[in-house]
Scaffold this motif. Structure first.
Motif, mmCIF file in Angstrom:
data_model
loop_
_atom_site.group_PDB
_atom_site.id
_atom_site.type_symbol
_atom_site.label_atom_id
_atom_site.label_comp_id
_atom_site.label_asym_id
_atom_site.label_seq_id
_atom_site.Cartn_x
_atom_site.Cartn_y
_atom_site.Cartn_z
ATOM 1 N N THR A 2 0.830 -1.193 0.000
ATOM 2 C CA THR A 2 0.000 0.000 0.000
ATOM 3 C C THR A 2 0.867 1.247 0.000
ATOM 4 O O THR A 2 2.045 1.227 0.373
ATOM 5 N N GLN A 3 0.253 2.353 -0.425
ATOM 6 C CA GLN A 3 1.002 3.607 -0.451
ATOM 7 C C GLN A 3 1.445 3.999 0.958
ATOM 8 O O GLN A 3 2.551 4.523 1.165
ATOM 9 N N THR A 4 0.587 3.707 1.967
ATOM 10 C CA THR A 4 0.944 4.024 3.354
ATOM 11 C C THR A 4 2.161 3.249 3.807
ATOM 12 O O THR A 4 3.089 3.792 4.425
ATOM 13 N N THR A 5 2.177 1.933 3.473
ATOM 14 C CA THR A 5 3.326 1.105 3.836
ATOM 15 C C THR A 5 4.588 1.605 3.155
ATOM 16 O O THR A 5 5.652 1.709 3.766
ATOM 17 N N SER A 6 4.466 1.931 1.872
ATOM 18 C CA SER A 6 5.616 2.429 1.128
ATOM 19 C C SER A 6 6.154 3.710 1.740
ATOM 20 O O SER A 6 7.359 3.892 1.913
ATOM 21 N N TRP A 22 15.073 6.827 -2.766
ATOM 22 C CA TRP A 22 14.105 7.289 -3.763
ATOM 23 C C TRP A 22 12.817 6.483 -3.667
ATOM 24 O O TRP A 22 12.851 5.261 -3.473
ATOM 25 N N GLN A 23 11.715 7.177 -3.835
ATOM 26 C CA GLN A 23 10.416 6.549 -3.995
ATOM 27 C C GLN A 23 9.768 7.097 -5.264
ATOM 28 O O GLN A 23 10.209 8.106 -5.826
ATOM 29 N N PRO A 44 10.138 -0.541 -8.263
ATOM 30 C CA PRO A 44 10.258 -0.804 -6.826
ATOM 31 C C PRO A 44 9.600 0.302 -6.011
ATOM 32 O O PRO A 44 9.467 1.445 -6.475
ATOM 33 N N ALA A 45 9.183 -0.039 -4.803
ATOM 34 C CA ALA A 45 8.602 0.975 -3.921
ATOM 35 C C ALA A 45 9.666 1.935 -3.420
ATOM 36 O O ALA A 45 9.420 3.147 -3.296
ATOM 37 N N VAL A 46 10.841 1.381 -3.111
ATOM 38 C CA VAL A 46 11.928 2.186 -2.553
ATOM 39 C C VAL A 46 13.253 1.699 -3.127
ATOM 40 O O VAL A 46 13.479 0.489 -3.240
ATOM 41 N N VAL A 47 14.125 2.629 -3.495
ATOM 42 C CA VAL A 47 15.497 2.324 -3.877
ATOM 43 C C VAL A 47 16.415 3.015 -2.880
ATOM 44 O O VAL A 47 16.309 4.229 -2.668
ATOM 45 N N LEU A 91 18.219 -2.747 -2.658
ATOM 46 C CA LEU A 91 19.468 -2.392 -1.983
ATOM 47 C C LEU A 91 20.505 -2.147 -3.076
ATOM 48 O O LEU A 91 21.051 -3.079 -3.649
ATOM 49 N N ASP A 92 20.722 -0.895 -3.383
ATOM 50 C CA ASP A 92 21.600 -0.497 -4.485
ATOM 51 C C ASP A 92 23.022 -0.345 -3.946
ATOM 52 O O ASP A 92 23.306 0.547 -3.148
ATOM 53 N N LEU A 93 23.928 -1.230 -4.399
ATOM 54 C CA LEU A 93 25.316 -1.210 -3.943
ATOM 55 C C LEU A 93 26.241 -0.457 -4.901
ATOM 56 O O LEU A 93 27.458 -0.501 -4.744
ATOM 57 N N SER A 94 25.678 0.233 -5.888
ATOM 58 C CA SER A 94 26.515 0.803 -6.948
ATOM 59 C C SER A 94 27.470 1.882 -6.462
ATOM 60 O O SER A 94 28.409 2.241 -7.180
#
Length: 454
Positions: A2-6, A22-23, A44-47, A91-94
């Protein structure tokens, strides 16, 4: 989700991690979710762009607390886009690309987001090298965990054979060291098991003395393809460890397909000239050449065919030998591809890589073989027929290579629908790898991270 969870996850992460978050609807979100294969369009919901191992652990635990799927992005080169998960946390490790070279010990210590170039460039500066894939922009850890075929496989083995130890974040947030004096079973599973058992935040790779190599690429006209590939097969039959040769089809100077051979000689250069000479007489060359060069320069050859943003689909077969039927299938595939950016690539697995016991690493296939890659690459055309014909071409060529092929296939190339082939590829090691999965990730948290789940 849900948007609330995100929103809740995003707020927690912004408060707890050092790196940017980022969202959807944030400036930079589309860039953050972009990977090498332009055909991948996941949201994705979150990066979270982690700036240290603590960020990685925090993001993992927050995702677990909220019960949402997660994925890990290293180099972002997985064609199937498993670096991203719809509605989950990435989980962006770049940003984790630091590399330290200990020339005296012959070790490269690299963070989990380091690319191949980040390792080989500083190593070459002090006369050292290690086994890698043939594209500089591939993530070093992701490539290594599943295998790592390349021009040094005959001399130094697969990339995973040169993985000495790794700092690993387990699914419950525990940070451990996988290595001979740490957790040898975890190291065993990492060497071929992909991302199934943990998140590698740093790794140490064995370096070898390596001066200039003798290499390059020679193109022959497609009309000579059958003869050239038969000659290539003859060279493979007697190739010493120092000589590993790729072959296949690329776009030629006339816009059509051309057959190529691409040797890497990693020994004495004078001896290499004699070893490589037969490859220059397989037909009438139309372009290219071979000469001495630094190893990092050699692996630039395929960058033009691995441009980010193009659309890609891949297939693969393991061939015990390059039969006449396989040669015909490859030639027919090159004649029918739909884009000159496509590629058919053959990698010779031999030498040092075959002298590792099949049960010494999770990667079990230690007999000499040829890895065939079938790569469709195209730019989308809004007025065209879409991706389906390109996927059909990949499937058709892979099916044509199936008779006589070995079971399974290379996990870094197999797609989400190929789970049965992945398990077959682990052979007698499959049950042990599954036991490791249950031990290190009993709740299956990292399934979305894996190159493929065993």
């Amino acid at each position: 989700m849900t948007q609330t969870t995100s929103s809740g996850i995003g707020a927690r992460l912004r408060a707890q991690v050092r790196g940017p978050v980022w969202q959807e609807h944030d400036d930079g979100y589309d860039d953050a979710r972009r990977v090498w294969n332009g055909a991948v369009d996941r949201r994705p919901a979150v990066v979270v762009r982690c700036v240290d191992a603590a960020d990685v652990r925090t993001a993992l635990l927050v995702a677990r607390d909220h019960g949402v799927p997660l994925s890990v992005r290293g180099g972002g080169h997985d064609w199937a886009g498993r670096a991203l998960t719809d509605g989950g946390v990435v989980l962006d490790l770049s940003a984790l690309r630091d590399v330290e070279i200990d020339a005296g010990a012959g070790v490269a210590a690299a963070q989990g987001g380091a690319l191949v170039a980040d390792v080989v460039d500083p190593a070459d500066a002090v006369g050292l090298g290690t086994a890698t894939a043939v594209v500089r922009t591939v993530g070093m850890a992701g490539m290594t965990l599943a295998g790592g075929y390349g021009g040094l496989v005959g001399r130094f083995g697969l990339a995973l054979d040169n993985l000495l130890s790794a700092d690993v974040l387990l699914a419950d947030g525990t940070q451990v060291v996988a290595g001979p004096t740490g957790d040898p079973e975890l190291l065993w599973a990492l060497r071929g098991g992909g991302g199934n058992v943990g998140i590698v935040t740093a790794a140490r790779y064995r370096l070898h003395p390596l001066g200039p190599v003798l290499g390059g690429m020679v193109l022959y006209p497609k009309e000579q393809a059958v003869g050239v590939l038969r000659g290539y097969r003859e060279v493979l039959a007697t190739a010493p460890d120092e000589l590993t040769v790729m072959a296949g089809f690329v776009g030629g100077p006339d816009g059509g397909a051309a057959v190529y051979v691409a040797p890497t000689w990693s020994g004495d250069l004078a001896a290499g000239e004699a070893a490589v000479a037969p490859l220059l007489r397989l037909g009438t060359p139309v372009a290219g050449g071979v000469g001495p060069m630094p190893y990092p320069e050699l692996i630039r050859m395929f960058e033009a065919g691995a441009q980010p943003g193009q659309h890609y689909a891949l297939g693969t077969r393991w061939l015990p030998t390059l039969t006449d039927d396989a040669i015909e299938a490859l030639a027919e595939g090159a004649a029918s591809w739909l884009s000159p950016s496509s590629l058919l690539a053959l990698h010779h697995f031999h030498g040092a890589a075959t002298r590792v016991a099949p049960d010494a690493t999770a990667f079990a296939l230690r007999q000499e073989h040829v890895l065939a890659e079938v790569i469709a690459a195209w730019r989308p055309d809004p007025a065209g027929s879409g991706p389906a014909p390109h996927h059909a071409w990949v499937e058709g060529v892979a099916e044509a290579l199936e008779p006589g092929a070995l079971p399974g296939g290379y996990p870094n190339i197999l797609g989400p629908a190929d789970a049965d082939r992945v398990r077959l590829g682990f052979g007698a090691n499959a049950d042990r790898l599954l036991a490791a999965k249950r031990r290190y990730d009993p709740d299956g948290v990292l399934t979305a991270i894996a190159a493929m789940s065993p």
